[in-house]
Design a protein around this motif. Sequence first.
Motif, PDB file in Angstrom:
ATOM      1  N   GLU A 178      -2.385   7.024  18.259  1.00  0.00           N
ATOM      2  CA  GLU A 178      -2.162   5.588  18.063  1.00  0.00           C
ATOM      3  C   GLU A 178      -2.732   5.125  16.723  1.00  0.00           C
ATOM      4  OE1 GLU A 178      -3.560   3.257  21.290  1.00  0.00           O
ATOM      5  OE2 GLU A 178      -2.121   4.075  22.739  1.00  0.00           O
ATOM      6  N   LEU A 179      -3.891   5.684  16.330  1.00  0.00           N
ATOM      7  CA  LEU A 179      -4.486   5.358  15.032  1.00  0.00           C
ATOM      8  C   LEU A 179      -3.581   5.813  13.899  1.00  0.00           C
ATOM      9  CD1 LEU A 179      -7.190   4.216  13.795  1.00  0.00           C
ATOM     10  CD2 LEU A 179      -7.876   6.609  13.536  1.00  0.00           C
ATOM     11  N   VAL A 180      -3.045   7.031  14.030  1.00  0.00           N
ATOM     12  CA  VAL A 180      -2.139   7.575  13.010  1.00  0.00           C
ATOM     13  C   VAL A 180      -0.889   6.713  12.894  1.00  0.00           C
ATOM     14  CG1 VAL A 180      -0.629   9.517  12.458  1.00  0.00           C
ATOM     15  CG2 VAL A 180      -2.973   9.941  13.220  1.00  0.00           C
ATOM     16  N   LEU A 181      -0.335   6.293  14.045  1.00  0.00           N
ATOM     17  CA  LEU A 181       0.911   5.531  14.036  1.00  0.00           C
ATOM     18  C   LEU A 181       0.718   4.125  13.483  1.00  0.00           C
ATOM     19  CD1 LEU A 181       3.895   5.221  14.773  1.00  0.00           C
ATOM     20  CD2 LEU A 181       3.190   4.584  17.087  1.00  0.00           C
ATOM     21  N   PHE A 182      -0.245   3.383  14.063  1.00  0.00           N
ATOM     22  CA  PHE A 182      -0.363   1.954  13.742  1.00  0.00           C
ATOM     23  C   PHE A 182      -1.203   1.667  12.497  1.00  0.00           C
ATOM     24  CE2 PHE A 182       0.596   1.877  18.347  1.00  0.00           C
ATOM     25  CZ  PHE A 182       1.763   1.134  18.288  1.00  0.00           C
ATOM     26  N   TYR A 183      -2.080   2.590  12.122  1.00  0.00           N
ATOM     27  CA  TYR A 183      -2.904   2.373  10.931  1.00  0.00           C
ATOM     28  C   TYR A 183      -2.602   3.368   9.813  1.00  0.00           C
ATOM     29  CZ  TYR A 183      -5.601  -0.854  13.762  1.00  0.00           C
ATOM     30  OH  TYR A 183      -5.977  -1.915  14.550  1.00  0.00           O
ATOM     31  N   GLY A 184      -1.588   4.206  10.019  1.00  0.00           N
ATOM     32  CA  GLY A 184      -1.182   5.157   8.992  1.00  0.00           C
ATOM     33  C   GLY A 184       0.302   5.060   8.674  1.00  0.00           C
ATOM     34  N   ILE A 185       1.131   5.404   9.662  1.00  0.00           N
ATOM     35  CA  ILE A 185       2.579   5.460   9.446  1.00  0.00           C
ATOM     36  C   ILE A 185       3.179   4.073   9.247  1.00  0.00           C
ATOM     37  CG2 ILE A 185       4.782   6.060  10.533  1.00  0.00           C
ATOM     38  CD1 ILE A 185       3.317   8.424  11.857  1.00  0.00           C
ATOM     39  N   VAL A 186       2.852   3.138  10.153  1.00  0.00           N
ATOM     40  CA  VAL A 186       3.418   1.787  10.045  1.00  0.00           C
ATOM     41  C   VAL A 186       3.024   1.112   8.726  1.00  0.00           C
ATOM     42  CG1 VAL A 186       3.414  -0.532  11.038  1.00  0.00           C
ATOM     43  CG2 VAL A 186       3.670   1.455  12.532  1.00  0.00           C
ATOM     44  N   PRO A 187       1.745   1.136   8.315  1.00  0.00           N
ATOM     45  CA  PRO A 187       1.400   0.505   7.031  1.00  0.00           C
ATOM     46  C   PRO A 187       2.140   1.095   5.834  1.00  0.00           C
ATOM     47  CG  PRO A 187      -0.585   0.863   8.299  1.00  0.00           C
ATOM     48  CD  PRO A 187       0.521   1.540   9.044  1.00  0.00           C
ATOM     49  N   VAL A 188       2.288   2.427   5.782  1.00  0.00           N
ATOM     50  CA  VAL A 188       2.945   3.018   4.614  1.00  0.00           C
ATOM     51  C   VAL A 188       4.442   2.706   4.606  1.00  0.00           C
ATOM     52  CG1 VAL A 188       3.510   5.310   5.537  1.00  0.00           C
ATOM     53  CG2 VAL A 188       2.957   5.063   3.132  1.00  0.00           C
ATOM     54  N   LEU A 189       5.067   2.609   5.783  1.00  0.00           N
ATOM     55  CA  LEU A 189       6.489   2.262   5.838  1.00  0.00           C
ATOM     56  C   LEU A 189       6.722   0.793   5.481  1.00  0.00           C
ATOM     57  CD1 LEU A 189       7.720   4.249   8.986  1.00  0.00           C
ATOM     58  CD2 LEU A 189       8.098   4.801   6.562  1.00  0.00           C
ATOM     59  N   VAL A 190       5.854  -0.089   5.971  1.00  0.00           N
ATOM     60  CA  VAL A 190       5.958  -1.505   5.591  1.00  0.00           C
ATOM     61  C   VAL A 190       5.708  -1.661   4.102  1.00  0.00           C
ATOM     62  CG1 VAL A 190       4.969  -3.809   5.894  1.00  0.00           C
ATOM     63  CG2 VAL A 190       5.312  -2.334   7.880  1.00  0.00           C
ATOM     64  N   ALA A 191       4.744  -0.899   3.574  1.00  0.00           N
ATOM     65  CA  ALA A 191       4.476  -0.924   2.131  1.00  0.00           C
ATOM     66  C   ALA A 191       5.691  -0.453   1.335  1.00  0.00           C
ATOM     67  CB  ALA A 191       3.264  -0.055   1.808  1.00  0.00           C
ATOM     68  N   SER A 192       6.433   0.504   1.866  1.00  0.00           N
ATOM     69  CA  SER A 192       7.640   0.990   1.186  1.00  0.00           C
ATOM     70  C   SER A 192       8.720  -0.095   1.129  1.00  0.00           C
ATOM     71  CB  SER A 192       8.190   2.236   1.900  1.00  0.00           C
ATOM     72  OG  SER A 192       7.311   3.322   1.746  1.00  0.00           O
ATOM     73  N   VAL A 193       8.841  -0.862   2.234  1.00  0.00           N
ATOM     74  CA  VAL A 193       9.794  -1.983   2.235  1.00  0.00           C
ATOM     75  C   VAL A 193       9.395  -3.006   1.177  1.00  0.00           C
ATOM     76  CG1 VAL A 193      10.771  -3.877   3.582  1.00  0.00           C
ATOM     77  CG2 VAL A 193      10.340  -1.670   4.679  1.00  0.00           C
ATOM     78  N   LEU A 194       8.116  -3.356   1.130  1.00  0.00           N
ATOM     79  CA  LEU A 194       7.620  -4.321   0.142  1.00  0.00           C
ATOM     80  C   LEU A 194       7.783  -3.782  -1.272  1.00  0.00           C
ATOM     81  CD1 LEU A 194       4.346  -5.473   1.948  1.00  0.00           C
ATOM     82  CD2 LEU A 194       6.502  -6.730   1.773  1.00  0.00           C
ATOM     83  N   SER A 195       7.550  -2.485  -1.445  1.00  0.00           N
ATOM     84  CA  SER A 195       7.713  -1.868  -2.759  1.00  0.00           C
ATOM     85  C   SER A 195       9.153  -1.958  -3.234  1.00  0.00           C
ATOM     86  CB  SER A 195       7.283  -0.398  -2.705  1.00  0.00           C
ATOM     87  OG  SER A 195       7.528   0.250  -3.937  1.00  0.00           O
ATOM     88  N   GLY A 196      10.093  -1.710  -2.310  1.00  0.00           N
ATOM     89  CA  GLY A 196      11.508  -1.807  -2.680  1.00  0.00           C
ATOM     90  C   GLY A 196      11.894  -3.208  -3.109  1.00  0.00           C
ATOM     91  N   LEU A 197      11.417  -4.217  -2.369  1.00  0.00           N
ATOM     92  CA  LEU A 197      11.710  -5.607  -2.713  1.00  0.00           C
ATOM     93  C   LEU A 197      11.094  -5.988  -4.056  1.00  0.00           C
ATOM     94  CD1 LEU A 197      12.760  -8.439  -2.109  1.00  0.00           C
ATOM     95  CD2 LEU A 197      10.720  -8.824  -0.686  1.00  0.00           C
ATOM     96  N   ALA A 198       9.816  -5.655  -4.221  1.00  0.00           N
ATOM     97  CA  ALA A 198       9.139  -5.999  -5.475  1.00  0.00           C
ATOM     98  C   ALA A 198       9.739  -5.252  -6.663  1.00  0.00           C
ATOM     99  CB  ALA A 198       7.644  -5.692  -5.359  1.00  0.00           C
ATOM    100  N   SER A 199      10.153  -4.007  -6.451  1.00  0.00           N
ATOM    101  CA  SER A 199      10.758  -3.223  -7.525  1.00  0.00           C
ATOM    102  C   SER A 199      12.070  -3.848  -7.998  1.00  0.00           C
ATOM    103  CB  SER A 199      11.012  -1.788  -7.055  1.00  0.00           C
ATOM    104  OG  SER A 199       9.809  -1.144  -6.749  1.00  0.00           O
ATOM    105  N   ALA A 200      12.864  -4.303  -7.036  1.00  0.00           N
ATOM    106  CA  ALA A 200      14.125  -4.958  -7.390  1.00  0.00           C
ATOM    107  C   ALA A 200      13.866  -6.245  -8.176  1.00  0.00           C
ATOM    108  CB  ALA A 200      14.939  -5.254  -6.136  1.00  0.00           C
ATOM    109  N   LEU A 201      12.846  -6.999  -7.761  1.00  0.00           N
ATOM    110  CA  LEU A 201      12.492  -8.232  -8.480  1.00  0.00           C
ATOM    111  C   LEU A 201      11.984  -7.909  -9.887  1.00  0.00           C
ATOM    112  CD1 LEU A 201      10.688 -10.158  -5.589  1.00  0.00           C
ATOM    113  CD2 LEU A 201      12.933 -10.679  -6.578  1.00  0.00           C
ATOM    114  N   CYS A 202      11.230  -6.818 -10.009  1.00  0.00           N
ATOM    115  CA  CYS A 202      10.749  -6.399 -11.332  1.00  0.00           C
ATOM    116  C   CYS A 202      11.909  -5.997 -12.237  1.00  0.00           C
ATOM    117  CB  CYS A 202       9.780  -5.226 -11.196  1.00  0.00           C
ATOM    118  SG  CYS A 202       8.167  -5.667 -10.554  1.00  0.00           S
ATOM    119  N   GLN A 203      12.865  -5.289 -11.668  1.00  0.00           N
ATOM    120  CA  GLN A 203      14.019  -4.877 -12.460  1.00  0.00           C
ATOM    121  C   GLN A 203      14.827  -6.093 -12.899  1.00  0.00           C
ATOM    122  OE1 GLN A 203      15.919  -1.483 -10.849  1.00  0.00           O
ATOM    123  NE2 GLN A 203      17.627  -1.515 -12.276  1.00  0.00           N
TER     124      GLN A 203
END
Length: 353
Positions: A178-203
Amino acid sequence: MAASSKSSSKPKRGGEEIRDSINKKVLFYSALLTLQYGAQPLISKRFVRREVIVTSSVIACDVAKVVCGLLLLARDGNLKKLFKEWTLVGALTASGLPAAIYALQNSLLQIAYRNLDSLTFSILNQTKLFFTAFFTYIILRQKQSIQQIGALFLLIIAAVLLSVGEGSSKGSTGNNPELVLFYGIVPVLVASVLSGLASALCQWASQVKKHTSYLMTIEMSVFGTLVLFFSTFKSPDGAAIRQHGFFYGWTALTWIPVIANAIGGILVGLVTSYAGGVRKASFDFSDEMMTGIYVPLTNQGFVIVSALLVTALLQFIFDGKPPSVYCLVALPLVISSISIYQKYPYRIKKKEA
């Protein structure tokens, strides 16, 4: 005739020598960047203690990026010119929203660092390529080739496989699933979504507002720091800073990931400046996370693929931990995905006359 042909061949040889010299420098700095990129998850996990307040480590990294960006602008001789042309309204328009997004993204990544092994983190972090492609299509109408779409599906398959595997009780080696899923996998995947949005705005800002990558790095780091600073008035991290101090949990070793991050920024700047011509103007905005300064498109595939292998090797050497079965299956899928995505860009078809 012979003399003229000899004289005409001299500039060509000179041009080839210069080109070879530049290519060697690009390859050398790209290799160093690969080592930095591959080692960053490992050193962040090893040298940043759990007691370290997430906001303090993110702000320290942002300050390092500002210093790095200013040094690179001064090196290129553009600092005075940009300072004269810079306006607060223009900076807020181009960098304000991406800065706020990146501030949240970097905080999530710091949490994920602590709860995932380095290779799992690095592989899952590449899902930002998918979200960058998605948001650049939505915002900029930037199309993908058939091969690129196939490569993105490979990436998603790898991410799903790794998320299900590492998040299960069988897949998580010694860690609370549960620690791996909710404090590891979920944060990095949400961060990837945010990274994609911010990257498009930067471009968008780069194309429409004509902002350089270094200037955007500085602006976003400053704005991101301000966002985090004001968030401390209400956030748990803010309460922890007021109670224990900004550098609570820090040791001398905690500075190693921060300095490595800044060195990565300098290396990206060197690769960018030596790449020249079209390559210097072509940036992929999906790889800013590790350094905060953008990697040239033609070198990004080499750096990412090689860095994933470096991460796997370093994790085995220093942690004595071989890649899990899920990582061994996901790694070639991600490498293939990135290689195909870089090799087959979308090309506009010329209309027949």
